[in-house]
Design a protein around this motif. Structure first.
Motif, PDB file in Angstrom:
ATOM      1  N   LEU A 108     -47.660  20.322  60.195  1.00  0.00           N
ATOM      2  CA  LEU A 108     -47.991  19.216  61.098  1.00  0.00           C
ATOM      3  C   LEU A 108     -49.151  18.439  59.944  1.00  0.00           C
ATOM      4  N   PHE A 109     -49.968  19.158  59.242  1.00  0.00           N
ATOM      5  CA  PHE A 109     -50.734  18.412  58.349  1.00  0.00           C
ATOM      6  C   PHE A 109     -50.101  17.864  57.228  1.00  0.00           C
ATOM      7  N   LEU A 110     -48.887  18.507  56.822  1.00  0.00           N
ATOM      8  CA  LEU A 110     -47.868  18.286  55.749  1.00  0.00           C
ATOM      9  C   LEU A 110     -47.426  16.823  56.104  1.00  0.00           C
ATOM     10  N   PHE A 111     -46.967  16.629  57.410  1.00  0.00           N
ATOM     11  CA  PHE A 111     -46.298  15.433  57.805  1.00  0.00           C
ATOM     12  C   PHE A 111     -47.293  14.307  58.073  1.00  0.00           C
ATOM     13  N   ILE A 112     -48.205  14.668  58.337  1.00  0.00           N
ATOM     14  CA  ILE A 112     -49.484  13.618  58.490  1.00  0.00           C
ATOM     15  C   ILE A 112     -49.831  13.070  57.088  1.00  0.00           C
ATOM     16  N   GLU A 113     -49.864  14.003  56.222  1.00  0.00           N
ATOM     17  CA  GLU A 113     -50.207  13.797  54.800  1.00  0.00           C
ATOM     18  C   GLU A 113     -48.954  12.948  54.086  1.00  0.00           C
ATOM     19  N   ALA A 114     -47.950  13.470  54.365  1.00  0.00           N
ATOM     20  CA  ALA A 114     -46.603  12.607  53.875  1.00  0.00           C
ATOM     21  C   ALA A 114     -46.657  11.056  54.319  1.00  0.00           C
ATOM     22  N   ARG A 115     -47.028  10.873  55.562  1.00  0.00           N
ATOM     23  CA  ARG A 115     -47.007   9.489  56.237  1.00  0.00           C
ATOM     24  C   ARG A 115     -48.240   8.697  55.365  1.00  0.00           C
ATOM     25  N   ARG A 116     -49.296   9.428  55.258  1.00  0.00           N
ATOM     26  CA  ARG A 116     -50.442   8.668  54.496  1.00  0.00           C
ATOM     27  C   ARG A 116     -50.057   8.580  52.997  1.00  0.00           C
ATOM     28  N   TYR A 117     -49.248   9.309  52.389  1.00  0.00           N
ATOM     29  CA  TYR A 117     -48.861   9.390  50.953  1.00  0.00           C
ATOM     30  C   TYR A 117     -48.065   7.938  51.011  1.00  0.00           C
ATOM     31  N   ARG A 118     -47.193   7.864  51.942  1.00  0.00           N
ATOM     32  CA  ARG A 118     -46.177   6.567  51.680  1.00  0.00           C
ATOM     33  C   ARG A 118     -47.250   5.238  51.876  1.00  0.00           C
ATOM     34  N   ASP A 119     -48.201   5.266  52.661  1.00  0.00           N
ATOM     35  CA  ASP A 119     -49.077   4.041  52.657  1.00  0.00           C
ATOM     36  C   ASP A 119     -50.026   3.919  51.209  1.00  0.00           C
ATOM     37  N   LYS A 136     -42.245   1.994  50.020  1.00  0.00           N
ATOM     38  CA  LYS A 136     -41.527   2.220  48.816  1.00  0.00           C
ATOM     39  C   LYS A 136     -41.053   3.639  48.722  1.00  0.00           C
ATOM     40  N   VAL A 137     -41.488   4.519  49.402  1.00  0.00           N
ATOM     41  CA  VAL A 137     -41.238   5.851  49.307  1.00  0.00           C
ATOM     42  C   VAL A 137     -40.633   6.286  50.669  1.00  0.00           C
ATOM     43  N   SER A 138     -39.323   7.083  50.548  1.00  0.00           N
ATOM     44  CA  SER A 138     -38.842   7.631  51.847  1.00  0.00           C
ATOM     45  C   SER A 138     -39.596   8.921  52.351  1.00  0.00           C
ATOM     46  N   ILE A 139     -39.680   9.022  53.482  1.00  0.00           N
ATOM     47  CA  ILE A 139     -40.316  10.304  54.297  1.00  0.00           C
ATOM     48  C   ILE A 139     -40.152  11.472  53.536  1.00  0.00           C
ATOM     49  N   TRP A 140     -38.870  11.543  53.230  1.00  0.00           N
ATOM     50  CA  TRP A 140     -38.592  12.868  52.510  1.00  0.00           C
ATOM     51  C   TRP A 140     -39.001  13.065  51.213  1.00  0.00           C
ATOM     52  N   GLU A 141     -39.046  12.025  50.486  1.00  0.00           N
ATOM     53  CA  GLU A 141     -39.601  12.058  48.945  1.00  0.00           C
ATOM     54  C   GLU A 141     -41.158  12.276  49.337  1.00  0.00           C
ATOM     55  N   ALA A 142     -41.640  11.622  50.098  1.00  0.00           N
ATOM     56  CA  ALA A 142     -43.226  11.932  50.540  1.00  0.00           C
ATOM     57  C   ALA A 142     -43.425  13.364  50.809  1.00  0.00           C
ATOM     58  N   VAL A 143     -42.587  13.921  51.761  1.00  0.00           N
ATOM     59  CA  VAL A 143     -42.833  15.358  52.114  1.00  0.00           C
ATOM     60  C   VAL A 143     -42.721  16.363  50.982  1.00  0.00           C
ATOM     61  N   SER A 203     -33.441  10.712  42.913  1.00  0.00           N
ATOM     62  CA  SER A 203     -34.242   9.975  41.859  1.00  0.00           C
ATOM     63  C   SER A 203     -35.705   9.714  42.814  1.00  0.00           C
ATOM     64  N   ARG A 204     -36.732   9.550  42.034  1.00  0.00           N
ATOM     65  CA  ARG A 204     -38.269   9.397  42.569  1.00  0.00           C
ATOM     66  C   ARG A 204     -38.612   7.856  42.476  1.00  0.00           C
ATOM     67  N   GLU A 205     -38.733   7.403  43.751  1.00  0.00           N
ATOM     68  CA  GLU A 205     -39.230   6.121  44.021  1.00  0.00           C
ATOM     69  C   GLU A 205     -40.634   5.862  43.675  1.00  0.00           C
ATOM     70  N   ALA A 206     -41.496   6.941  43.877  1.00  0.00           N
ATOM     71  CA  ALA A 206     -43.110   6.607  43.748  1.00  0.00           C
ATOM     72  C   ALA A 206     -43.272   6.068  42.663  1.00  0.00           C
ATOM     73  N   LYS A 207     -44.471   5.105  42.632  1.00  0.00           N
ATOM     74  CA  LYS A 207     -44.731   4.509  41.418  1.00  0.00           C
ATOM     75  C   LYS A 207     -46.241   4.993  40.867  1.00  0.00           C
TER      76      LYS A 207
END
Length: 236
Positions: free
Chosen positions: A88-99, A144-151, A217-221
């Motif tokens: 659960l914390f992982l998915f919360i952090e992944a959403r924050r990572y996208r922002d 700019k980042v998909s949820i799966w890349e963030a996870v 492919s990595r989209e994160a900047k």
């Protein structure tokens, strides 16, 4: 850009003000400097939010392991609950990572094209149309980042080691704490057979490893690039 003048007088005046700022080098430098500091502050704020989520995950893991091994009478499935909590914390952090990546990508545009070019103009701009890109991003902000890349990113950096610790702890709990029983019997939860529980745990960790290792492919900047961290490279 179009040279047509807007029909609305207010829009025409705003366009004229924008053109004046763009024409004045000192004014534009001041605006870009303020914008960079603002984006850097937002990036730092979201970075701290990522750290908060990680702290929650580590704290929960420590508390669960302490309680699970404090007595042989405590049920082993509390560790499985810990796995669910960490997920659960992982998915919360992944959403924050996208922002967080939204603001980091803007900061990287400034660094790659404004600051780097000011320090060494001979290298040229990283993106010739960086001001247009930044303008468009301010007009229509997008993730700019998909949820799966963030996870996958947070799995690799933080949560896979935490889940690995929980897995080792669970295996130790159903074996060493019940040496005279079959581990699959010990793994049972109420009316759920231990074999079924073990299969679910194996499938979960298999899926976790697949997410981490799946090539994409990595989209994160602005990620740090792999390479020798030793000496500064000399300019040619």
């Amino acid at each position: 850009m179009s040279d047509e003048t807007p029909d609305d007088p207010e829009l025409a005046e705003e366009a004229e003000i924008g053109s004046e700022f763009a024409a004045e080098g000192s004014e534009m430098s001041s605006i870009l400097g303020d914008a960079y500091r603002g984006e850097l502050d937002r990036e730092t704020t979201w970075r701290s939010r990522l750290d908060q989520t990680t702290t929650w995950g580590v704290t929960v893991v420590a508390a669960i392991l302490t309680w699970a091994f404090s007595s042989g009478d405590n049920p082993h499935y509390i560790i499985l609950i810990g796995m669910v909590s960490v997920s659960l914390f992982l998915f919360i952090e992944a959403r924050r990572y996208r922002d967080y990546d939204v603001y980091r990508s803007r900061v990287r545009l400034f660094q790659q094209n404004l600051l780097a070019d000011a320090l060494d103009p001979s290298e040229g701009l990283e993106h010739e149309d960086w001001r247009s890109k930044l303008s468009q991003d301010y007009r229509t902000p997008t993730l700019k980042v998909s949820i799966w890349e963030a996870v996958a990113n947070r799995f690799r950096r933080i949560y896979l080691p935490l889940l690995a610790v929980l897995l080792v702890a669970w295996l130790f709990r159903i074996t060493a704490f019940a040496p005279n029983e079959d581990p699959l019997v010990t793994a049972a939860i109420a009316g759920i057979p231990g074999t079924f529980v073990a299969v679910l745990v194996a499938l979960y960790y298999g899926a976790a490893i697949a997410i981490v290792l799946w090539p994409r492919s990595r989209e994160a900047k602005g990620e740090f690039e792999e390479g020798d961290p030793g000496e500064w490279k000399e300019s040619s």
